[in-house]
Design a protein around this motif. Structure first.
Motif, PDB file in Angstrom:
ATOM      1  N   LYS A 163      -0.442   8.149  13.783  1.00 52.60           N
ATOM      2  CA  LYS A 163      -1.127   8.228  12.486  1.00 52.60           C
ATOM      3  C   LYS A 163      -0.520   7.301  11.423  1.00 52.60           C
ATOM      4  N   VAL A 164       0.673   6.806  11.695  1.00 47.50           N
ATOM      5  CA  VAL A 164       1.364   5.995  10.683  1.00 47.50           C
ATOM      6  C   VAL A 164       0.556   4.763  10.258  1.00 47.50           C
TER       7      VAL A 164
ATOM      8  N   ARG B  97       7.555  14.094  13.916  1.00 42.89           N
ATOM      9  CA  ARG B  97       7.232  15.525  13.828  1.00 42.89           C
ATOM     10  C   ARG B  97       7.174  16.161  15.217  1.00 42.89           C
TER      11      ARG B  97
ATOM     12  N   LYS C  91       0.849  -1.203   0.000  1.00 50.72           N
ATOM     13  CA  LYS C  91       0.000   0.000   0.000  1.00 50.72           C
ATOM     14  C   LYS C  91       0.883   1.251   0.000  1.00 50.72           C
TER      15      LYS C  91
ATOM     16  N   GLY D  82       0.776   5.467   0.428  1.00 43.22           N
ATOM     17  CA  GLY D  82      -0.054   6.562   0.937  1.00 43.22           C
ATOM     18  C   GLY D  82      -0.010   7.798   0.052  1.00 43.22           C
ATOM     19  N   GLY D  83      -0.718   8.841   0.486  1.00 41.59           N
ATOM     20  CA  GLY D  83      -0.880  10.049  -0.316  1.00 41.59           C
ATOM     21  C   GLY D  83       0.421  10.712  -0.740  1.00 41.59           C
TER      22      GLY D  83
ATOM     23  N   THR E 128       5.093   4.532   3.280  1.00 44.46           N
ATOM     24  CA  THR E 128       4.649   5.880   3.607  1.00 44.46           C
ATOM     25  C   THR E 128       5.804   6.868   3.453  1.00 44.46           C
ATOM     26  N   ASP E 129       5.766   7.977   4.224  1.00 41.96           N
ATOM     27  CA  ASP E 129       6.825   8.991   4.064  1.00 41.96           C
ATOM     28  C   ASP E 129       7.852   8.944   5.188  1.00 41.96           C
TER      29      ASP E 129
ATOM     30  N   ALA F 212       8.168   4.719  14.391  1.00 41.65           N
ATOM     31  CA  ALA F 212       9.220   5.251  15.260  1.00 41.65           C
ATOM     32  C   ALA F 212       8.747   5.255  16.709  1.00 41.65           C
TER      33      ALA F 212
ATOM     34  N   GLY G 232       9.401   3.634   8.612  1.00 43.24           N
ATOM     35  CA  GLY G 232       8.875   2.695   9.589  1.00 43.24           C
ATOM     36  C   GLY G 232       8.216   3.373  10.765  1.00 43.24           C
TER      37      GLY G 232
ATOM     38  N   ASP H  32       5.961  10.103  17.164  1.00 46.37           N
ATOM     39  CA  ASP H  32       5.841  10.823  15.899  1.00 46.37           C
ATOM     40  C   ASP H  32       7.078  11.697  15.688  1.00 46.37           C
TER      41      ASP H  32
HETATM   42  P1  ADP Z   1       0.235   8.034   4.431  1.00 47.20           P
HETATM   43  O1  ADP Z   1      -0.289   9.184   3.634  1.00 47.20           O
HETATM   44  O2  ADP Z   1       1.406   7.352   3.779  1.00 47.20           O
HETATM   45  O3  ADP Z   1      -0.810   7.088   4.885  1.00 47.20           O
HETATM   46  P2  ADP Z   1       0.250   9.288   7.035  1.00 47.20           P
HETATM   47  O4  ADP Z   1       0.470  10.762   7.031  1.00 47.20           O
HETATM   48  O5  ADP Z   1      -1.134   8.795   7.225  1.00 47.20           O
HETATM   49  O6  ADP Z   1       0.896   8.687   5.721  1.00 47.20           O
HETATM   50  O7  ADP Z   1       1.171   8.606   8.160  1.00 47.20           O
HETATM   51  C1  ADP Z   1       2.559   8.877   8.185  1.00 47.20           C
HETATM   52  C2  ADP Z   1       2.852   9.913   9.247  1.00 47.20           C
HETATM   53  O8  ADP Z   1       2.545   9.367  10.538  1.00 47.20           O
HETATM   54  C3  ADP Z   1       4.326  10.287   9.369  1.00 47.20           C
HETATM   55  O9  ADP Z   1       4.674  11.304   8.474  1.00 47.20           O
HETATM   56  C4  ADP Z   1       4.438  10.707  10.833  1.00 47.20           C
HETATM   57  O10 ADP Z   1       4.453  12.110  10.981  1.00 47.20           O
HETATM   58  C5  ADP Z   1       3.179  10.180  11.495  1.00 47.20           C
HETATM   59  N1  ADP Z   1       3.461   9.374  12.703  1.00 47.20           N
HETATM   60  C6  ADP Z   1       2.778   9.490  13.868  1.00 47.20           C
HETATM   61  N2  ADP Z   1       3.276   8.674  14.790  1.00 47.20           N
HETATM   62  C7  ADP Z   1       4.299   7.992  14.214  1.00 47.20           C
HETATM   63  C8  ADP Z   1       5.208   6.988  14.659  1.00 47.20           C
HETATM   64  N3  ADP Z   1       5.180   6.491  15.903  1.00 47.20           N
HETATM   65  N4  ADP Z   1       6.110   6.533  13.779  1.00 47.20           N
HETATM   66  C9  ADP Z   1       6.169   7.001  12.521  1.00 47.20           C
HETATM   67  N5  ADP Z   1       5.340   7.961  12.041  1.00 47.20           N
HETATM   68  C10 ADP Z   1       4.418   8.455  12.866  1.00 47.20           C
END
Ligand code: ADP
Ligand code: ASP
Ligand code: MG
Length: 455
Positions: free
Chosen positions: A268-269, A243, A8, A10-11, A232-233, A238, A236, A241
């Motif tokens: 959100k990952v 950010r 899969k 993502g955006g 995704t971006d 983490a 893996g 988050d």
């Molecule tokens: P996609 O569009 O690929 O589905 P999302 O924006 O939904 O991507 O999810 C990826 C984002 O999730 C990352 O950019 C990150 O900021 C956020 N995120 C939140 N918690 C975590 C975490 N524990 N590990 C990695 N990313 C995380």
């Protein structure tokens, strides 16, 4: 026999032609048989905006959004040198988007059902483009394979809870068999849409925001895949988050149980429901970055080697605390039953809960406040107090409810931050508490430093 892999993207991995080609390269190298794609970055938000503006009667704003989305997709088509058949498919989808917006505008009514039809266009447009990107990559490598576009609505059957539909797992599996009998032949790469499905009567549904991860997992279960990959971006899952904490570290391996808690409590990952099908069918899940496919990424599995006390932490924003009090609860039975029945009738899910002799506090998503009838029904059996602007901080790990001194270490670290409610004991894997929204990031940063960076 080669492994059957569902990947899969993502955006952000669908952001433009370059991202699509990079993602298609990843799918090719992974030998994926099925690729599930999200809408191009920002498109789902634009479609929601389109529905909202149309309902308000703001047609010039709608036209601007329609133009913006058409241009975005036409540019990608042109950069990918898409063939005329794909360009025609795109134009047909643009017409559908325009007609739906016009219909909403004329009726001044954008029902959840209409919104689902509108939102489905995001994934339906991106998947047309991604099929071209996939075909180009397969051809460039001389693979002899072809890319085939599947309408997810033909297989991903759901109930009719528009806006947050529930997949009908057994029906999905039988439709997968019917539509994809040769999926194990490895001669085609099937490209399909995440996020969308349809009722058995054929009405378009969506699985809720961020639902493409869940779609991919449901389809992986439906075709009995060996591996599910979420690209995704970030490289893996983490420790929190990135950010929020730039020093967040990638996690090499995490158990299904811990990752489910992490997803449910705000990371959100992964969409919170993603791991349900993976757990049911014991399908290992890999999370990696389509921008850096060589990075190690994270494996989510049933059994893992390490079981650290604190593996990761998450922040779930926009929480409300609803406290229900009544003296009738004193030495009485059945009060909790009555409360939970009301939440159940309104299909509202509770995240954390604590009780005293005459009161019960539960945390809910703040969107619940839109449901005025729920609050009115609760008020009939108890005094209801609602506190807003809260965040739920969760620490995820192992043996959390059997480790002495952990509570002290946590609260010493954030001793000057008011903790509004604590939930500990029910789970080996989770310790969570509520703080004011503006103090949430600070709480996570300090706890991350204490339990991850300095551990
Ligand atoms: P996609 O569009 O690929 O589905 P999302 O924006 O939904 O991507 O999810 C990826 C984002 O999730 C990352 O950019 C990150 O900021 C956020 N995120 C939140 N918690 C975590 C975490 N524990 N590990 C990695 N990313 C995380
Ligand atoms: N496109 C949908 C969203 O933005 C689903 C997804 O990307 O997972 O919510
Ligand atoms: Mg997502």
């Amino acid at each position: 026999m080669a492994k059957l892999i569902v990947s899969k993207f993502g955006g952000t991995s669908m952001g433009d032609a370059e991202c699509m080609l990079r993602s298609a390269e990843v799918a090719f190298r992974q030998n994926s048989s099925m690729v599930v794609v999200s809408a191009t970055s920002g498109t789902t938000n634009d479609l929601i905006n389109l529905g909202t503006q149309a309902e308000k009667g703001h047609w010039p704003e709608c036209e601007a959004l329609l133009t913006k989305m058409k241009e975005r997709h036409r540019r990608i088509a042109s950069d990918l040198k898409s063939n005329s058949e794909s360009s025609q498919k795109l134009e047909t989808l643009f017409e559908e988007m325009q007609s739906l917006a016009k219909g909403v505008h004329l009726l001044r009514d954008c029902s959840v059902k209409a919104m689902d039809a509108l939102m489905s266009l995001g994934e339906r447009m991106s998947s047309v483009l991604f099929t071209d990107a996939m075909a180009t990559v397969l051809k460039n490598h001389g693979s002899g394979k072809s890319a085939h576009l599947l309408d997810a609505r033909d297989v991903l059957k759901t109930d009719d809870s528009f806006g947050k539909a529930k997949p009908l797992t057994a029906v999905v599996a039988s439709h997968c068999q019917r539509h994809l009998p040769k999926i194990r032949d490895m001669k085609t790469v099937v490209v399909t849409q995440g996020y969308i499905g349809s009722t058995e009567e054929g009405m378009t549904t969506t699985l809720g925001r961020g639902g493409s991860d869940y779609s991919a997992a449901i389809l992986a279960e439906g075709i009995a895949a060996d591996v599910l990959e979420i690209w995704t971006d970030v490289a893996g899952i983490a420790t929190t988050d990135p950010r929020l904490c730039p020093k967040a570290k990638p996690i090499a391996e995490i158990s299904f149980k811990e990752a489910s808690e992490l997803a449910t409590f705000g990371a959100k990952v992964l969409h919170p429901a993603t791991l349900l099908p993976a757990i049911r069918k014991n399908i290992p899940v890999f999370v990696g970055s389509s921008f850096d496919a060589e990075a190690k990424g994270t494996w989510v599995r049933k059994e893992v080697e390490q079981h650290p006390l604190i593996r990761a932490m998450a922040l779930r924003k926009k929480q409300i605390l609803v406290t229900l009090s009544t003296p009738e609860m004193l030495h009485a039975h059945g009060f909790l039953f009555q409360i939970f029945k009301i939440f159940n009738d309104h299909k509202v899910s509770i995240d954390a809960i604590t009780t005293s002799e005459i009161s019960v506090s539960v945390t809910l998503d703040d969107s619940t406040l839109l449901n005025k009838k729920l609050i009115a029904d609760l008020s009939e059996i108890a005094d209801v107090q609602v506190e807003e602007n809260l965040s739920l901080v969760s620490l995820i790990g192992n043996n959390i409810n059997h480790t002495s001194g952990l509570g002290k270490d946590i609260f010493d670290t954030i001793s000057d931050i008011n903790v509004r409610m604590i939930c500990l004991g029910a789970s080996k894997h989770n310790f969570c508490f509520l703080v004011n929204e503006e103090q949430g990031p600070e709480a996570i940063q300090r706890l991350h430093k204490k339990f991850v960076e300095l551990a």
